[in-house]
Every structure is written in C-alpha cells, then in structure tokens.
Design an enzyme around this catalytic site. Structure first.
Site, mmCIF file in Angstrom:
data_model
loop_
_atom_site.group_PDB
_atom_site.id
_atom_site.type_symbol
_atom_site.label_atom_id
_atom_site.label_comp_id
_atom_site.label_asym_id
_atom_site.label_seq_id
_atom_site.Cartn_x
_atom_site.Cartn_y
_atom_site.Cartn_z
ATOM 1 N N ASP A 187 8.134 1.906 20.913
ATOM 2 C CA ASP A 187 7.118 1.099 20.011
ATOM 3 C C ASP A 187 6.532 1.678 19.228
ATOM 4 O O ASP A 187 5.833 1.156 18.413
ATOM 5 C CB ASP A 187 6.381 0.261 20.913
ATOM 6 N N HIS A 188 6.511 3.094 19.193
ATOM 7 C CA HIS A 188 5.734 3.901 18.302
ATOM 8 C C HIS A 188 5.916 3.826 16.835
ATOM 9 O O HIS A 188 5.293 4.431 16.043
ATOM 10 C CB HIS A 188 5.888 5.313 18.769
ATOM 11 N N GLY B 6 3.567 10.097 29.539
ATOM 12 C CA GLY B 6 3.958 11.675 29.357
ATOM 13 C C GLY B 6 2.881 12.275 28.242
ATOM 14 O O GLY B 6 2.506 13.402 28.321
ATOM 15 N N GLY B 7 2.561 11.507 27.108
ATOM 16 C CA GLY B 7 1.918 11.834 26.111
ATOM 17 C C GLY B 7 2.513 12.862 25.126
ATOM 18 O O GLY B 7 3.739 13.088 25.441
ATOM 19 N N LYS C 135 0.791 1.146 33.295
ATOM 20 C CA LYS C 135 0.828 2.523 32.732
ATOM 21 C C LYS C 135 -0.354 3.123 32.406
ATOM 22 O O LYS C 135 -1.159 2.456 31.551
ATOM 23 C CB LYS C 135 1.878 2.423 31.521
ATOM 24 N N TYR D 143 -5.575 2.412 28.520
ATOM 25 C CA TYR D 143 -6.028 3.694 28.071
ATOM 26 C C TYR D 143 -7.503 3.741 27.895
ATOM 27 O O TYR D 143 -7.989 2.688 27.777
ATOM 28 C CB TYR D 143 -5.321 4.266 27.012
ATOM 29 N N GLY E 165 7.753 8.105 26.524
ATOM 30 C CA GLY E 165 8.472 7.920 25.393
ATOM 31 C C GLY E 165 8.654 9.130 24.046
ATOM 32 O O GLY E 165 9.758 9.337 24.092
ATOM 33 N N ARG E 166 7.603 9.452 23.538
ATOM 34 C CA ARG E 166 8.087 10.497 22.538
ATOM 35 C C ARG E 166 8.654 11.998 22.942
ATOM 36 O O ARG E 166 9.369 12.685 22.399
ATOM 37 C CB ARG E 166 6.784 10.923 21.707
ATOM 38 N N ARG F 119 -10.017 4.803 25.662
ATOM 39 C CA ARG F 119 -9.916 5.513 24.333
ATOM 40 C C ARG F 119 -11.036 4.588 23.477
ATOM 41 O O ARG F 119 -11.113 3.371 23.531
ATOM 42 C CB ARG F 119 -8.709 5.170 23.534
ATOM 43 N N VAL G 121 5.603 1.108 15.106
ATOM 44 C CA VAL G 121 4.789 0.334 14.624
ATOM 45 C C VAL G 121 3.405 1.367 14.743
ATOM 46 O O VAL G 121 2.474 1.363 13.481
ATOM 47 C CB VAL G 121 4.311 -0.859 15.479
ATOM 48 N N SER G 122 2.976 1.944 15.665
ATOM 49 C CA SER G 122 1.771 2.613 15.697
ATOM 50 C C SER G 122 1.513 3.917 14.689
ATOM 51 O O SER G 122 0.725 4.466 14.127
ATOM 52 C CB SER G 122 1.258 2.850 17.033
#
Length: 280
Positions: free
Chosen positions: A48-49, A224-225, A199, A168, A253-254, A170, A51-52
């Site tokens: 989904d990254h 995983g970050g 998650k 998260y 993800g990344r 943040r 979008v962000s």
C-alpha cells in the site's frame, strides 16, 4: 450415549445452525481467517506504500511482483481498493487479498494523520479476505483515527470480515516508538477495539517481543521497517526470533518488494513462518 451427552451435542449443533441463520458471520470469518493462514501463522506483503510514499514500480513490474510473491508463499498481499481492482488476471493462487482502508501522504500537513478512504463494503465487493486500517498513536489526530477504527470494526463484525490493525507509536507525544510498554499498550488498544490481527514494530530489544505476545489477545505480526544498510540483523533472523517469541508471523513490505529478488525473500521467510508447509 448418555442423555446428557446427546443433549450437549444437540446444543452445540444448534448454536452452529443459529450462527449460520444469523447471516453466517461466524462461519464467514472462520473461512476467511483460514485463507489468511490455515495453520495460524501469517506472512503478509503490504504493498500500500504507493499512496503514502509514491510509486513502488511500473504497472507491469507491480503485477509481476504480486505474482512472484504469491507463488513464493506469501499468505496475503495488502493493497488499496483501486490497486486491487487493477490486479485482475494476476495469478494469486492461494495468496489472499487484504484491502487497506487508511491513507495519508507526505505532501499533506501531517503524514501521521490517517483517514479512511475505503469501506468494509469495498472489501466485500472486491472479494477480499480481510481489510486493514492504520492508526498512529500519539499523533495529533489520534482521536479521529480511533473513532474510524471503531466504525470499521463494527462493519467488519456485521460482514464477518477479519480486521487487521497496523498500529504504530508516532507523533509529538511519543518519546520512543519502540518502547515495549508503549507497544504493549497500543496493541492492546487494537485488540480491545476489535482487531483480529495486529501489526506493529518490533521493540528495540527483540527479547521484549515475548512480553508483547503474552499481552496481545489477537494474532500479533511484526513489521520489517525500512532496510538499514548499517544493520546486519537480517529478515530471516527477525522471522526466527519473532516466531520463537510466539508471534503469529510477519508483515514485510518494502524489504520484500524493494529487493532485487522479492520471491527469494518471501521463500526464505515462508520457510520460517510455515516450516512444515510444502513449497508453493
């Protein structure tokens, strides 16, 4: 068979029938949860990254990554509703679909201010096996995000749709986003508001992960970050430590789709998360 035993079995059967007659919600959620992870373990690939953070890959490359990670053993991919619709024809096999309902971008005044951009009904229409939301605790809009969480959880209960919460720490009130006590708090909030799968980030000291697992009544997945070039703590080691601590799996993800060999990364992680499974 004694009369009491027969009556007990009849009552159990009646409850099953009652559940189906009230819309099959219990049965529907169980079926979807089984598709997400039949053995109670989960390996998800969030994508989904786009979008962000911006484009992950070209259209053709994106479709290829999805097909490759699905074939390599990912239990589910996570994408937004529009992207899900665009993946028609991509072979997913046994890989499930999770539709993400939250969004924000770095171009806005507050990247941590997640808002709803989809509904549970969108997930149902797209044939999703679950929906997911993102909440940043400690952000200026935490209250609004929690309200949205409650709304989505209520709809998920109505449709028998599993809910995954990405939570998260943040925002301006967070001193340490990897503090195990803070992580234990926010994962508990996710459970209390109705998440089936949670998650979150791993704590600084992986030894503290077992404490998070013990306090979380839902399936806990570790993210995983971003990859740190100076960090030799690899993903496979993270997976091994997470599973050993009792976590239900990972959502990476990344560090999957940005790797030159996404399928190879997923295959290695699947070997840890599902050691008894036949390679796909």
């Amino acid at each position: 068979m004694s009369t009491s035993t027969a009556q007990t079995r009849a009552n159990l059967g009646r409850r099953d029938v009652d559940a189906e007659q009230t819309g099959g919600v219990g049965f529907g959620k169980r079926r979807r949860m089984e598709r997400l992870g039949a053995d109670g373990r989960f390996l998800f690939v969030p994508m989904d990254h786009s979008v962000s953070d911006g484009p992950i890959a070209t259209v053709r490359q994106f479709r290829r990554i999805v097909a490759d990670v699905a074939d390599a053993g990912a239990d589910a991919i996570i994408v937004h509703k529009g992207r899900a619709a665009s993946l028609a024809g991509v072979p997913l096999g046994r890989c499930a679909l999770i539709v993400h309902l939250s969004a924000s971008t770095g171009h806005g005044p507050d990247a941590n201010a997640k808002v709803l951009v989809g509904t549970v009904e969108d997930g149902v229409r797209l044939g999703a096996d679950a929906v997911s939301i993102h909440v940043n605790f400690g952000s200026a809009t935490e209250a609004e995000q929690l309200r949205d969480f409650g709304t989505v959880a209520t709809a998920c209960a109505r449709f028998g749709m599993p809910l995954m919460a990405m939570v998260y720490a943040r925002g301006p009130k967070i001193a340490d986003p990897f503090d195990p006590d803070v992580l234990a708090h926010i994962t508990n909030v996710a459970v209390d508001l109705g998440a089936d799968i949670v998650k979150t980030s791993p704590p600084h000291a992986i030894d503290n992960l077992s404490m998070l697992v013990q306090h979380c009544a839902a399936h806990l997945l570790i993210s995983g970050g971003p990859r740190n070039e100076d960090d030799d703590y690899g993903l496979v080691q993270l997976a091994q430590d997470a599973i050993a601590a009792g976590a239900a799996g990972l959502a990476i993800g990344r560090r999957v789709w940005a790797d030159p060999d996404p399928a190879g990364v997923v295959r290695a992680l699947a070997g840890v998360v599902h050691p008894a499974s036949t390679p796909r």
